[in-house]
Every structure is written in C-alpha cells, then in structure tokens.
Design an enzyme around this catalytic site. Structure first.
Site, PDB file in Angstrom:
ATOM      1  N   ASP A 239     -10.000 -15.160  19.904  1.00  0.00           N
ATOM      2  CA  ASP A 239     -10.316 -13.900  19.210  1.00  0.00           C
ATOM      3  C   ASP A 239     -10.483 -12.775  20.222  1.00  0.00           C
ATOM      4  OD1 ASP A 239     -10.542 -15.458  16.967  1.00  0.00           O
ATOM      5  OD2 ASP A 239     -12.739 -15.541  17.013  1.00  0.00           O
ATOM      6  N   GLY A 359      -6.847  -0.693  -7.345  1.00  0.00           N
ATOM      7  CA  GLY A 359      -7.499  -1.786  -8.053  1.00  0.00           C
ATOM      8  C   GLY A 359      -7.098  -1.812  -9.519  1.00  0.00           C
ATOM      9  N   CYS A 386      -4.011   5.414  -5.352  1.00  0.00           N
ATOM     10  CA  CYS A 386      -3.593   4.855  -6.631  1.00  0.00           C
ATOM     11  C   CYS A 386      -4.744   4.897  -7.646  1.00  0.00           C
ATOM     12  CB  CYS A 386      -3.046   3.446  -6.416  1.00  0.00           C
ATOM     13  SG  CYS A 386      -1.976   2.930  -7.769  1.00  0.00           S
ATOM     14  N   HIS A 511       0.671   4.173  -2.525  1.00  0.00           N
ATOM     15  CA  HIS A 511      -0.121   3.409  -1.560  1.00  0.00           C
ATOM     16  C   HIS A 511       0.406   3.718  -0.159  1.00  0.00           C
ATOM     17  CE1 HIS A 511      -2.504   0.832  -4.209  1.00  0.00           C
ATOM     18  NE2 HIS A 511      -1.456   0.800  -5.006  1.00  0.00           N
ATOM     19  N   GLU A 513      -0.906   3.556   2.584  1.00  0.00           N
ATOM     20  CA  GLU A 513      -1.361   2.600   3.611  1.00  0.00           C
ATOM     21  C   GLU A 513      -0.284   1.564   3.941  1.00  0.00           C
ATOM     22  OE1 GLU A 513      -2.474   2.793   0.516  1.00  0.00           O
ATOM     23  OE2 GLU A 513      -2.970   0.851  -0.372  1.00  0.00           O
TER      24      GLU A 513
END
Ligand code: GLN
Length: 542
Positions: A239, A359, A386, A511, A513
């Site tokens: 990590d 959502g 959205c 969207h 993103e």
C-alpha cells in the site's frame, strides 16, 4: 506482430486491486510505445452491472458507447488516457446469452453443447477477435474473482487454452498478511493458494504481493521457491496510497524488462517524456501541500466509498491541478434528513464546498436537499452530479421559486410540482437493463455562464446515465426565479446544466467524473475546486 497476452488472476482473495495491477502493466507497456489494452472478465450472470446496486458492486462505470461496465474500466481509462469500448467487458451473462443464442440458431446441430470445448472456444475466439480488430500488441486480461470460484472456472480454462496458441504471461496477485504480534510477513496463504492455481493448469510467471508494508526478501524468497520462480518475479505491491505511483514502483523492481523478455518483445524503447510525465504526476499527487480544501460529499452510498470511485478520482485530479490538499468529508445523506439549518450546518462544519453525486431511489433524498440549501444560503461552492443536479433544481424550486412540494416523479409521482420528471422516451420502457439515457451526449453551453467558462468551449461531451430530466414545463418559472440554465442538448430539448447566479453552484445532468483524467481534470470539478480554493477561474483568466 501477433497479439501477445498478459493474464492477471487472483488466487487468494478478491478486492486486492487486480484492476490497478492490470492498469499499471498496461501503462508500462504503453510507455514502451506498445498498444496495450485490458479486457475484463466478470463471472456474474448479469449481462452487465447496470442493474446492480453500487453497494454490491461499487460504481457502475459508463463508457462513451453506452456500456455499463465494472469500475475497473475507470482505472484503465484514467491510467491509459483512452476511451474504452464495451467489447472489452466480458461477463458470464453475455457469454451464456451468446452460446444459447448460437445453439438456438443451430450452430451446434447434432451435438450436445458443453463448457469445454464449446464455451471455452467461444471465449478464445472472442478474445482473438477483439485483439485483432483493435490491432493490439498486447492484450491484458483481468479475471474477476478468485481462482477456485465456480463463476470463473471455465474462463480460467479458456485462458489456459489461449496460452497454448499464443504467447501468454500469467500474473497472480496475492496477499501477504503481517502478524502484528510477531511482525512477520506470512506466506502460507499464498503457498496454499498457489496450489489451486497450478491445479487449474496455470503456472504464474509473476506473483504480485499486496501487503501493508513493503514485502521483505525473506517472504519474497519463500514465495519464489514455492512457485518455482526467480526471486525477481515476485513483485512487491504494498500500500502506498498513491495509485499513480504503482507502475513506477513495479518498474523500479525491474518488472518491465523481465516482462518484455517473456513476451519476446525487443526493439522497443521507453518513452522518456511519458515516464517523466508519470513521475511528475505521481510526485505531485504524493506531495499534498498547498491550501487545504475540505469537500463534503453528501451521498446515499457513503458506506462503500467504491460507489463513488470516479468522483473521488476526479476530485484528486482537480486537487493536483489546483495545487491544494484535499480533505474529503463523507456524509451519509440520511443523517441530514429532518434536520434544522443549524444541525445541518453543524454536520457540515469545516467543509469549504459541497458535492452531491448521482444516485437512485428515495432514501436519503431530503438530506441531500438540506445540504444543497446549506451550500446555497452560505455561499459555499456546490457541484451536483446527475441526481445532484436534479436535487439542486428541486431545492431551488421549493425554497427560491416558491413551488411548494416540488419534487421528482422518481420520489413522488403525485407531487404538485414535478420539476424533475421521467423522460418522454422512458415512459414506455419496461425492461430495466441497458435502457437509461446512456453514453456520451453533446451539450451546448450558454455564453456568460460558469459552465461555459469551465469548459471554455461551446460544446461539451459528457457521459450520461439517467431516466429522469429537468421538466421543461418549469423552465420559464425557474429561470424567472433566477436559476440559470447554462447548457442544453444542441436541439434545446433537454436541460443539461443549471447554475446559481451569484456564487459557484453548478449541477449537471451528466457524470463528468467519468471522463476525468490525471492530467486533464473534468472541467466542472476543476472549476469547483478552484472556486473552493478561492481562485475561481473565469474564461480566459487562468
Ligand atoms: N435517479 C436519477 C435518474 O434516473 C439520477 C440518476 C443518476 O444520478 N445517475 O434520472
């Protein structure tokens, strides 16, 4: 050169980040000037993940071509800076659907249809077909799930058969746990898992070891010995919190030269400019520093941050672009329901700006609307994606335009003012899978708006996934009340972006993103973070 293959499997447990390993290997190969693309197999019997709840499967990623695919595609696109197509997403549902359709057509007349050889041959043929159509030098194949699962067993057999026909390298991603009591890295789980991998006829050429801390030599040596591998084929993949540094981490261990040798690829050269670019980006990401900007993400799937994977990445990209250090304040919207202004302010205290992501369904909606009101009344920058745009419209209708009880027909079909309504062409749709307004659509941006300044272009292309839309019957009333309609589809029919007049508050039906890339942050995210950092970029000012 015929296409070569790199197959990435997991032998121990899922959720280890095979997607990042696959994307990193693709990135490394593409920095050598090779055309490398990942294909992903998911064993579920759904045709795609469009009908799955994000809590079950993380974010549903949408492609330009309307494909609703696994969130790993987001990682692939961001690492490679390419737009992928849905051909690269193979699922159990698609494969079984196809083989049954072939049987019904009579393709197998006279014989019984079997997983081996019929299904496996179908898979090999499809893989070869895509590789050829796309002219790939190397195809990466990420096998979802874990070796030993019933769901992916036939696919693993298919890639074994593929390896008999083509140059194929196998990568196993495993996990090396560390016992805190003794501080020792344990390799036994990997040893046992390797047995099941080898039983399926696959001998890994590389083993990537996920772990919390760098995997030490004793553990690597042991794993190498059990896998009959040289030690340099056991790669440390611990990590770091900085995914864009992963390809560099693997290259530091000499992975690239051994891989190229395995693939019989010579005469290629590492593109130094691309490597420098990645290095610079990974460093900038790791540095943090700069002014701290705290973003409240108010959504309904907060318990699983993977539900918002691309939103998070788009924020990270904009943080780097604006040289700020981002703090994400994840807020479950249900917590804000039925709360007073003061209580909402208390929960969102310390957040410089508010984002409401996408959502579906009624749960948590009123909490998001409270968060939007908080942002509007306190002049905090706001970005609605959205569903976030739809709720921004509802909040404005209720609290500024005086349309009491305004709502979306998704949440209340009998609402007195359905300012968000089902799209006309959705009304007759009964089948749920793959029928939303999906994929890339153009929007025309109105001059003088924040959205136009952010894109610095007249037309923006963004990806969509929705059934409801801004109700045009309320366009005039909301505009008169001060809501700015900053973009519509080129024919003017669908409202794509709305914004507040006096401070940064933008809601988009799309969207954005999904198309944000490390060095090309999504324009609306970039403008949102710039505004939160107090350096709002206006057209031409930047
Ligand atoms: N539920 C809303 C619709 O279907 C918003 C969808 C979304 O946020 N992706 O229109």
């Amino acid at each position: 050169m015929p296409t070569k293959y790199v197959v990435v499997v997991g032998s121990l447990l899922s959720g280890l980040g095979k997607g990042i390993v696959t994307a990193s290997i693709s990135k490394i190969l593409s920095m050598y000037g090779l055309k490398a693309r990942p294909l992903k197999f998911d064993g579920y019997l759904n045709y795609d993940c469009g009908t799955m709840n994000p809590y079950r499967h993380g974010e549903v990623f949408v492609l330009d071509d309307k494909g609703e695919v696994d969130m790993d595609f987001g990682t692939y696109e961001r690492f490679l800076d390419v737009n992928m197509t849905m051909d690269f997403s193979m699922t159990g549902g698609k494969l079984f659907g196809e083989i049954i359709a072939k049987e019904r057509r009579g393709d197998f007349l006279g014989r019984d249809v079997q997983i081996i050889p019929n299904m496996t041959e179908l898979i090999v043929g499809k893989i070869e077909g895509i590789a050829e159509k796309e002219g790939l030098d190397v195809m990466l194949i990420e096998v979802g799930g874990t070796v030993g699962d019933i769901e992916n067993s036939y696919f693993i057999e298919a890639v074994r058969q593929l390896s008999l026909k083509h140059k194929t390298v196998f990568v196993d991603v495993t996990y090396v746990p560390e016992l805190s009591t003794v501080g020792e890295q344990k390799t036994k789980p990997t040893q046992i898992a390797l047995r099941s991998l080898m039983q399926s006829g696959i001998r890994p050429d590389f083993i990537f070891c996920r772990s919390e801390h760098p995997v030490g030599q004793p553990a690597r040596r042991k794993i190498a010995m059990f896998a009959n591998l040289d030690e340099n084929r056991v790669i440390d993949d611990h990590d770091t919190g900085n995914i864009y540094a992963m390809p560099l981490n693997f290259m530091k261990q000499g992975f690239d030269s051994v891989l190229l040798r395995d693939l019989d690829i010579s005469g290629v050269e590492l593109d130094r400019a691309k490597l420098d670019g990645l290095q610079r980006y990974a460093e900038a990401m790791g540095q943090g520093g700069g002014k701290e900007v705290s973003v409240a993400i108010v959504g309904k799937y907060i318990d699983l941050h993977d539900s918002y994977a691309s939103v998070k990445e788009a924020l990270v990209h904009s943080g780097v672009a604006n040289s700020v250090s981002l703090k994400l304040n994840w807020v479950e919207s249900e917590e804000l329901e039925g709360k007073s202004r003061e209580e909402v302010a208390e929960r969102l205290k310390g957040s410089d700006c508010v984002l409401v992501p996408g959502g579906f369904g009624k749960r948590g909606i009123e909490g998001m609307i409270n968060a939007i009101r908080h942002a509007r009344e306190n002049r905090l920058p706001f970005l609605g994606l959205c569903l976030g745009m739809q709720l921004m419209t509802i909040e404005y209708a209720r609290n500024v335009a005086g349309l009491e009880g305004a709502n979306s027909s998704e949440f209340d079909v009998d609402a007195p003012h359905r300012v968000i309504d089902i799209m006309e062409d959705q009304k007759s749709i009964e089948q749920k899978g793959g029928t939303m307004r999906l994929g890339s659509w153009p929007a025309r941006l109105a001059e003088g708006t924040r959205a136009r300044a952010a894109y610095n272009a007249e037309i923006a292309h963004e990806r969509h996934r929705h059934r409801y839309e801004f109700n045009n019957a309320y366009r005039k009333r909301l505009e008169e009340a001060g809501l700015v309609i900053s973009a519509t589809t080129p024919d003017g029919g669908i409202v794509e972006i709305v914004e507040w007049k006096d401070h940064f508050g933008v809601g988009t039906q799309a969207h954005p993103e999904l198309k944000s890339r490390p060095e090309k942050p999504a324009p609306l995210f970039d403008a949102f973070i710039a505004s939160a950092a107090g350096s709002e970029k206006q057209a031409g000012v930047r």
